[in-house]
Design a protein around this motif. Structure first.
Motif, PDB file in Angstrom:
ATOM      1  N   THR A  85    -124.846  24.516  53.732  1.00 51.61           N
ATOM      2  CA  THR A  85    -125.400  25.451  52.747  1.00 51.61           C
ATOM      3  C   THR A  85    -126.755  24.972  52.252  1.00 51.61           C
ATOM      4  O   THR A  85    -127.061  23.781  52.314  1.00 51.61           O
TER       5      THR A  85
ATOM      6  N   LEU B 219    -127.648  26.371  49.190  1.00 53.74           N
ATOM      7  CA  LEU B 219    -127.385  26.885  47.850  1.00 53.74           C
ATOM      8  C   LEU B 219    -127.789  28.344  47.658  1.00 53.74           C
ATOM      9  O   LEU B 219    -127.715  28.881  46.572  1.00 53.74           O
ATOM     10  N   GLU B 220    -128.305  28.969  48.706  1.00 53.91           N
ATOM     11  CA  GLU B 220    -128.578  30.386  48.628  1.00 53.91           C
ATOM     12  C   GLU B 220    -127.606  31.076  49.546  1.00 53.91           C
ATOM     13  O   GLU B 220    -127.250  32.224  49.358  1.00 53.91           O
ATOM     14  N   LEU B 221    -127.285  30.344  50.562  1.00 55.69           N
ATOM     15  CA  LEU B 221    -126.570  30.866  51.699  1.00 55.69           C
ATOM     16  C   LEU B 221    -125.675  29.742  52.194  1.00 55.69           C
ATOM     17  O   LEU B 221    -126.093  28.602  52.232  1.00 55.69           O
ATOM     18  N   ALA B 222    -124.416  30.085  52.516  1.00 53.68           N
ATOM     19  CA  ALA B 222    -123.539  29.074  53.089  1.00 53.68           C
ATOM     20  C   ALA B 222    -122.902  29.679  54.320  1.00 53.68           C
ATOM     21  O   ALA B 222    -122.565  30.860  54.339  1.00 53.68           O
TER      22      ALA B 222
ATOM     23  N   PRO C   8    -130.759  39.135  50.809  1.00 58.95           N
ATOM     24  CA  PRO C   8    -132.017  38.454  51.120  1.00 58.95           C
ATOM     25  C   PRO C   8    -132.382  38.528  52.607  1.00 58.95           C
ATOM     26  O   PRO C   8    -131.501  38.549  53.467  1.00 58.95           O
TER      27      PRO C   8
ATOM     28  N   ILE D  13    -121.728  33.372  53.320  1.00 60.11           N
ATOM     29  CA  ILE D  13    -121.734  33.832  51.949  1.00 60.11           C
ATOM     30  C   ILE D  13    -123.134  33.634  51.389  1.00 60.11           C
ATOM     31  O   ILE D  13    -123.782  32.636  51.661  1.00 60.11           O
TER      32      ILE D  13
ATOM     33  N   ARG E 224    -126.157  34.738  48.143  1.00 64.86           N
ATOM     34  CA  ARG E 224    -126.463  35.409  46.883  1.00 64.86           C
ATOM     35  C   ARG E 224    -127.044  36.778  47.212  1.00 64.86           C
ATOM     36  O   ARG E 224    -127.459  37.027  48.348  1.00 64.86           O
TER      37      ARG E 224
ATOM     38  N   TRP F  43    -128.283  21.069  39.540  1.00 68.66           N
ATOM     39  CA  TRP F  43    -127.208  21.903  38.996  1.00 68.66           C
ATOM     40  C   TRP F  43    -127.430  22.371  37.564  1.00 68.66           C
ATOM     41  O   TRP F  43    -126.993  23.444  37.198  1.00 68.66           O
TER      42      TRP F  43
ATOM     43  N   ASN G 219    -126.905  30.210  39.694  1.00 66.67           N
ATOM     44  CA  ASN G 219    -126.271  30.832  40.862  1.00 66.67           C
ATOM     45  C   ASN G 219    -124.802  30.418  40.972  1.00 66.67           C
ATOM     46  O   ASN G 219    -124.315  29.581  40.220  1.00 66.67           O
ATOM     47  N   ASN G 220    -124.139  31.043  41.898  1.00 56.91           N
ATOM     48  CA  ASN G 220    -122.702  30.798  42.036  1.00 56.91           C
ATOM     49  C   ASN G 220    -122.365  29.383  42.476  1.00 56.91           C
ATOM     50  O   ASN G 220    -121.335  28.850  42.122  1.00 56.91           O
ATOM     51  N   PHE G 221    -123.281  28.808  43.276  1.00 54.35           N
ATOM     52  CA  PHE G 221    -123.047  27.438  43.708  1.00 54.35           C
ATOM     53  C   PHE G 221    -123.011  26.514  42.500  1.00 54.35           C
ATOM     54  O   PHE G 221    -122.146  25.644  42.379  1.00 54.35           O
TER      55      PHE G 221
ATOM     56  N   LEU H 122    -135.303  29.305  44.432  1.00 54.66           N
ATOM     57  CA  LEU H 122    -135.016  28.003  45.011  1.00 54.66           C
ATOM     58  C   LEU H 122    -135.708  27.839  46.348  1.00 54.66           C
ATOM     59  O   LEU H 122    -136.195  26.799  46.694  1.00 54.66           O
ATOM     60  N   ARG H 123    -135.697  28.936  47.067  1.00 49.95           N
ATOM     61  CA  ARG H 123    -136.342  28.882  48.380  1.00 49.95           C
ATOM     62  C   ARG H 123    -137.845  28.913  48.165  1.00 49.95           C
ATOM     63  O   ARG H 123    -138.366  29.696  47.408  1.00 49.95           O
TER      64      ARG H 123
END
Lengths: 370, 457
Positions: A47, A49-52, A200, A236, A238, B27, B47-49, B89-90
């Motif tokens: 991941t 953290l945007e996409l896993a 995205p 998965i 965001r 985090w 975010n969800n993470f 983030l990106r």
């Protein structure tokens, strides 16, 4: 953890999950993959953290467990070794030992508790099921019009708009816009209300790559996230904040000049024209009488060229300038042998579509003549 | 800072000590305490993470730390709030940017410009590069964003062509819109649009439309106000609009290429009103700011250029950010077309070509004409040998411009201006050059003369 896998299986797991690897200087663990074995199932996940992405791979689990290792290292090894079978074992020190008949490597491991927890989606708000092939094709044809931009986050994604039994995908970078519709029995909504979300660009691009040819793919939307699932792969991501602009008003309702033309010829002409196009990538499309269109480009430093293509032209004579890359993107995205190019003068959007296919269109703004 | 924010800050500083820095940054950095009621605290995460991670790993820490600091808390819950992190983030995804920016490629207008406010969302305060040359203008703008209509009203921003006035005032509008959402009505117009509206209203006998359109706003932003100078009816209409808004504490933001007193045809009553607010200028960016600007532009377009090329551009193009953009365009085009890195010679050549284009056409006689017209003296006096005070400064300015705009040699300059010694020309150039840096009055004069020269080309 102790596993035996076929090289190709491990490789496909790493290749797929690896698409989600990002570079994050703050958190080096994001450059790693998690290999987890439970029961008889082996999962490879990564991941940014945007996409896993989580990929199930086949293999024999001798002892369950989990290991986290740097992606580049393990992927490099698996790409280069010759043996078919690979033994993986986690040592007591937390490192990962990789063995084949004539090769051993010990890869420095990272504590698996450091690996980000991949958010769960509870699948409460219903499921959308789409035919994989048509979904991948449609997404690939739409995503070309999108652009990753921080300036207008609301358009840096692909719109997914679901209604009773249709799924509409659209993307734009504000110079062009593409829309694809998936209809009828290719889309099934199970307990799912109509929705409108923006996925995205990066996620969309990876989806096209990662989903393999299983019959259907399902997705679930919840809490600002979307989960795509096939038998072996889960992705998965965001969702993009903010609402995708209402693009209906910019889609031309009427076309002044309709040109039907062979797709291959137009592609050739544009490729040729591109080598003469100036820095703004401009090529001129002009109708000559009712039977021929002329693709012209010139550059002070290079020279000029002119390509004539027989066409059927319906409507007044017209001359428009386009960015050849944008035009070519649209032409390539249509499926049939013939395409319809609809021009509306030099300052209104042009329309590109396959005359026999109502499920896709591409619109494009011209370049202002200087 | 309110109690809630203070509490959360205290909690964060406590936790920061207990977990590793990377973990903290990843985090918890963009977290916020959104609610603290009846013993239930609600923490928002970007975010969800982050939500999953914090819930599982740091919940005990957070709860413990919160209880220590505020005994009443029984429970902590977590929510995702997407726009918490201002920067996505990106960051480093390769952009498929078109090579030429600023070319004639048309965009879907309907999508780009907000029809209600006329603002282009492309302009944000974040993408505005602040340096000593525009610091004042930037902080004045930031101040009015916080105190709309109260702090500085009107805010009058002036500066030369291509230095970011439009960017700044549009960004102010966008920022106000995003801060106050629908509570504030913002309207941006160019003075040309305003003039057209007035003309249209007069012709169609619909004067009340103007009133409705322009007085029913909370923030009115007018770009390039200097163009309404001399258009009497428009000035009058603007005067009334201005008064109506000002009286009701509505914010007015104005940009111009020169200060109010230097707009020759502007009516006195308008001038005095403009001067009643805050007047700030944007001057020329200094070397460091130029480098920063170039680097940001490169990043925006996802391309790279080596440091020495950046250095050359920053040294050679001093007075117009838009020109910098143009040159970058050219360089990048060259780079992509010939598929090779640029060496300093090529960079030099390209810059020379680009800057020459605007210079070639200027002739010495145009400079003479413009200077003598500006100071209302005859060109004979200007080029003569008389040393009256009223001729000396214009003469020095003329010599400065010869050098600055035409790169003429000192002997040549001295020869043209009353057959003087070349040291006179050197002295004149240096004097004006240092004068520009010291006095805004002088640089203003020079700018206006240059404009006249460039217009007559």
């Amino acid at each position: 953890m102790k596993l035996v896998l076929l090289k190709n299986n491990l490789k496909s797991g790493l290749d797929t999950a690896g698409r989600a690897i990002g570079s994050n200087l703050n958190l080096p663990v994001l450059g790693s993959v998690l290999i987890r074995a439970e029961g008889s199932q082996i999962q490879v996940s990564a991941t940014n953290l945007e996409l896993a992405i989580v990929k199930n791979v086949f293999g024999k689990v001798i002892e369950g467990g989990a290991a986290v290792v740097p992606f580049n290292t393990i992927s490099n090894i698996v790409n280069n070794i010759a043996s078919e079978r690979i033994h993986l074992e986690k040592t007591k020190q937390g490192n990962l030992e990789l063995k084949t008949d004539n090769y051993t490597a010990t890869i420095q491991g990272i504590d698996e508790k450091e690996f980000p927890i991949i958010p769960k989606i509870e699948k409460k708000s219903g499921e959308v099921q789409v035919g994989t092939q048509v979904f991948k094709d449609s997404l690939a044809r739409v995503v070309i019009a999108g652009e990753v931009t921080d300036l207008r986050p609301e358009i840096s994604g692909v719109l997914f708009k679901g209604e009773a039994s249709s799924l509409r995908l659209a993307a734009t970078d504000s110079f062009r816009l593409a829309e694809a519709k998936i209809l009828g029995n290719q889309v099934k909504m199970k307990d799912r209300k109509p929705f409108e979300v923006t996925v995205p660009i990066k996620t969309s691009e990876e989806l096209v790559r990662v989903i393999d040819d299983e019959e259907t793919v399902s997705f679930y939307i919840e809490n600002n996230q979307i989960l795509f699932e096939t038998e072996s792969t889960a992705l998965i991501s965001r969702l993009v904040e903010g609402s995708f602009p209402d693009y209906d008003p910019i889609v031309p309702k009427e076309i002044d000049t309709k040109i039907s033309i062979k797709k291959e010829e137009l592609i050739n002409a544009l490729k040729l024209a591109s080598s003469f196009a100036s820095k703004s990538n401009d090529v001129r499309v002009k109708t000559n009488d009712k039977k021929v269109i002329e693709i012209y480009s010139s550059d002070n430093a290079v020279g000029e060229n002119r390509y004539l293509i027989p066409a059927k032209i319906d409507g007044p004579a017209v001359e428009s300038i386009f960015n050849w890359k944008y035009l070519l993107d649209g032409v390539r995205a249509t499926v049939g042998k013939e395409i319809m190019l609809g021009l509306n003068g030099s300052d209104k959007p042009a329309l590109i579509k396959d005359p026999g296919d109502d499920s896709y269109f591409y619109i494009l703004m011209p370049i202002k003549p200087s | 800072m309110n109690d809630r924010e203070e509490l959360w800050q205290a909690v964060l500083s406590d936790i920061e000590l207990k977990i590793s820095r990377p973990n903290f940054l990843t985090w918890l950095k963009n977290s916020r305490l959104v609610e603290n009621q009846d013993g239930i605290a609600m923490v928002a995460l970007p975010n969800n993470f982050a939500k999953e991670w914090v819930e599982v790993k740091y919940h005990k820490l957070i709860l413990g730390s919160m209880r220590d600091l505020s005994g009443s808390i029984k429970k902590v819950e977590y929510v995702v709030e997407g726009n918490l992190s201002k920067k996505p983030l990106r960051q480093k995804i390769v952009k498929r940017a078109p090579i030429g920016f600023g070319d004639g490629q048309l965009a879907f207008q309907e999508m780009r410009v907000d029809p209600k406010t006329n603002l282009n969302p492309r302009y944000t305060l974040n993408s505005f590069i602040v340096g000593p040359f525009n610091e004042l203008a930037h902080s004045a703008t930031a101040a009015i964003i916080e105190n709309v209509g109260v702090k500085y009203n009107p805010l009058f921003i002036y500066g030369g062509v291509g230095l970011g006035k439009t960017h700044l005032i549009q960004a102010a509008g966008n920022e106000i819109m995003s801060l106050y959402k629908d509570a504030v009505r913002v309207k941006y117009v160019t003075s040309e649009k305003f003039t057209n509206d007035v003309v249209w209203a007069i012709r169609n006998g619909r004067a009340e439309e103007i009133k409705k359109n322009y007085r029913d706003v909370d923030v009115l932003i007018i770009d390039d106000i200097q163009f309404i100078g001399g258009k009497e009816k428009t000035e009058e209409e603007f005067f009334h609009t201005f008064n109506a808004l000002h009286e009701n504490n509505k914010q007015i933001i104005i940009s111009s290429d020169r200060p109010p007193r230097a707009i020759p045809t502007l009516e006195e009553r308008l001038r005095s009103r403009f001067e009643g607010g805050m007047i700030v200028d944007i001057s020329y960016p200094e070397y460091e700011s130029r480098v920063a600007i170039i680097k940001t532009k490169l990043q925006e377009h996802g391309v790279e250029l080596d440091d020495s090329s950046i250095d050359i551009i920053a040294k050679r193009v001093q007075k117009n950010i838009r020109e910098i953009e143009g040159i970058l365009n050219k360089l990048l085009f060259y780079q992509t077309t010939y598929k090779k890195a640029l060496d300093t010679n090529t960079v030099d050549r390209i810059i020379a070509e680009a800057t020459q284009q605007s210079m070639n056409k200027v002739s010495p006689s145009q400079i003479i004409k413009a200077v003598s017209a500006f100071f209302e003296i005859s060109s004979n006096d200007l080029l003569g040998r008389a040393r009256n005070k009223e001729f000396v400064e214009p003469r020095q300015i003329a010599m400065f411009l010869f050098r600055d705009m035409l790169s003429m040699s000192y002997p040549d300059i001295a020869n043209r201006v009353g057959k003087r010694d070349h040291t006179t020309a050197i002295y004149a150039y240096k004097k004006i050059d240092s004068g520009i840096k010291g006095s805004s009055d002088l640089s203003q004069k020079i700018m206006m003369i240059k404009e006249v020269v460039n217009k007559t080309v």
